[in-house]
Enzyme design. Structure first.
Site, PDB file in Angstrom:
ATOM      1  N   ILE A 139      -1.485  -0.644   3.323  1.00  0.00           N
ATOM      2  CA  ILE A 139      -0.065  -0.551   3.618  1.00  0.00           C
ATOM      3  C   ILE A 139       0.684  -1.015   2.382  1.00  0.00           C
ATOM      4  CG2 ILE A 139      -0.043  -2.850   4.692  1.00  0.00           C
ATOM      5  CD1 ILE A 139       2.183  -1.796   6.539  1.00  0.00           C
ATOM      6  N   CYS A 140       1.665  -0.232   1.974  1.00  0.00           N
ATOM      7  CA  CYS A 140       2.402  -0.547   0.759  1.00  0.00           C
ATOM      8  C   CYS A 140       3.847  -0.117   0.942  1.00  0.00           C
ATOM      9  CB  CYS A 140       1.777   0.152  -0.455  1.00  0.00           C
ATOM     10  SG  CYS A 140       1.788   1.953  -0.327  1.00  0.00           S
ATOM     11  N   LYS A 141       4.662  -0.373  -0.058  1.00  0.00           N
ATOM     12  CA  LYS A 141       6.054   0.023  -0.013  1.00  0.00           C
ATOM     13  C   LYS A 141       6.178   1.539  -0.166  1.00  0.00           C
ATOM     14  CE  LYS A 141       7.864  -4.306  -1.921  1.00  0.00           C
ATOM     15  NZ  LYS A 141       8.665  -4.917  -3.021  1.00  0.00           N
TER      16      LYS A 141
END
EC number: 3.1.3.78
Length: 284
Positions: A139-141
């Site tokens: 999960i990342c920006k």
């Protein structure tokens, strides 16, 4: 007496030593007590066992549940205590079923077969899910362009490409009318809402009219114009017949008017024979 002694056991049973007996069993299976009397050395056979309950009758002998050589009933997953109406999802890695009962508040769940995470909710605002080639869910920006896998045996750098921040405007849905081609009978989308209702089918590449109103109007106009030019050419020919012998340019005027009349009548015939495509339904 000799016969009684032969029927006595070879080894005597011990009795309570506090009574002062000699510990021998006499004839008849009894020991001598302190008063010279005989006491029983052991309870009779079966006296120490509990009698079976008499309240329950014996079970009747019937046919067994499974006869010899017969297969047992098939297992049904609906009768399993673990199955039921529990919510299930499919693992994104191994396609196994995952029970998410009691886990609906989480964003991801772990598969019990491959031990990989599978999302069950959308990513939090400003975040997105990315799955590494090693099947690790990251999960990342949303604006991230490069991320690294945290697994020690992978450590792969994943390039996500340029991302333009800001809300993405949804693509406008095409507006138009689905029509059936008058030539090939295939359905296509017509999006030009103009008075000129001509459409070219993308399948057969032929032109047809959407409805009969436009070609009918064009046919009438061309026919009337061609008829007017034909009458004009006829009157011009009769009126200038004598002068045409003297002036050769009058023949050119006749030919020009007659050619216009023929073109208009031919165009009227074209509009009269044009194929008509009929609308089906609104696309929007």
């Amino acid at each position: 007496m000799a016969a009684d002694g032969e029927r006595s056991p070879l080894l005597s049973e011990p009795i309570d030593g506090g009574a002062g007996g000699n510990g021998l069993v006499g004839p008849g299976g009894s020991g001598a007590g302190p008063g010279g009397g005989l006491t029983p050395s052991a309870p009779p056979y079966g006296a120490g066992k509990h009698a079976p309950p008499q309240a329950f009758p014996p079970f009747p002998e019937g046919h067994p549940a499974v006869l010899p050589g017969e297969d047992p009933p098939p297992y049904s997953p609906l009768t399993s205590p673990d199955s039921g109406s529990a919510p299930m999802i499919t693992c994104r890695v191994c396609q196994s079923l995952i029970n998410v009962e009691g886990k609906m508040h989480q964003h991801v769940v772990k598969c019990g077969v491959c031990n990989e995470a599978t999302p069950i909710k959308n990513a939090p605002p400003g975040k997105k899910y990315v799955r590494c080639p090693c099947n690790c869910l990251l999960i990342c920006k949303v604006t991230s362009q490069r991320i690294a896998c945290p697994r020690p045996y992978c450590k792969r750098i994943i390039n996500l490409g340029p991302v333009h921040p800001g809300p993405l405007s949804p693509e406008p849905q095409p507006m138009g009318v689905r029509v059936i081609c008058g030539h090939c009978k295939n359905t296509f989308l017509w999006t030009e809402f103009t008075d000129r209702t001509l459409a070219r089918c993308p399948h057969c590449r032929k032109v047809s009219s959407i409805g009969r109103r436009y070609p009918r109007k064009r046919c009438i106009c061309c026919f009337l114009l061609g008829l007017l030019l034909a009458v004009t050419a006829t009157g011009l020919a009769f009126g200038t017949w004598k002068h045409a012998r003297r002036y050769g340019g009058i023949y050119a005027a006749w030919a020009f008017v007659i050619l216009l009349a023929v073109l208009c009548l031919g165009r009227a015939l074209y509009w009269a024979c044009m194929k008509v495509s009929h609308p089906v339904q609104n696309f929007s």
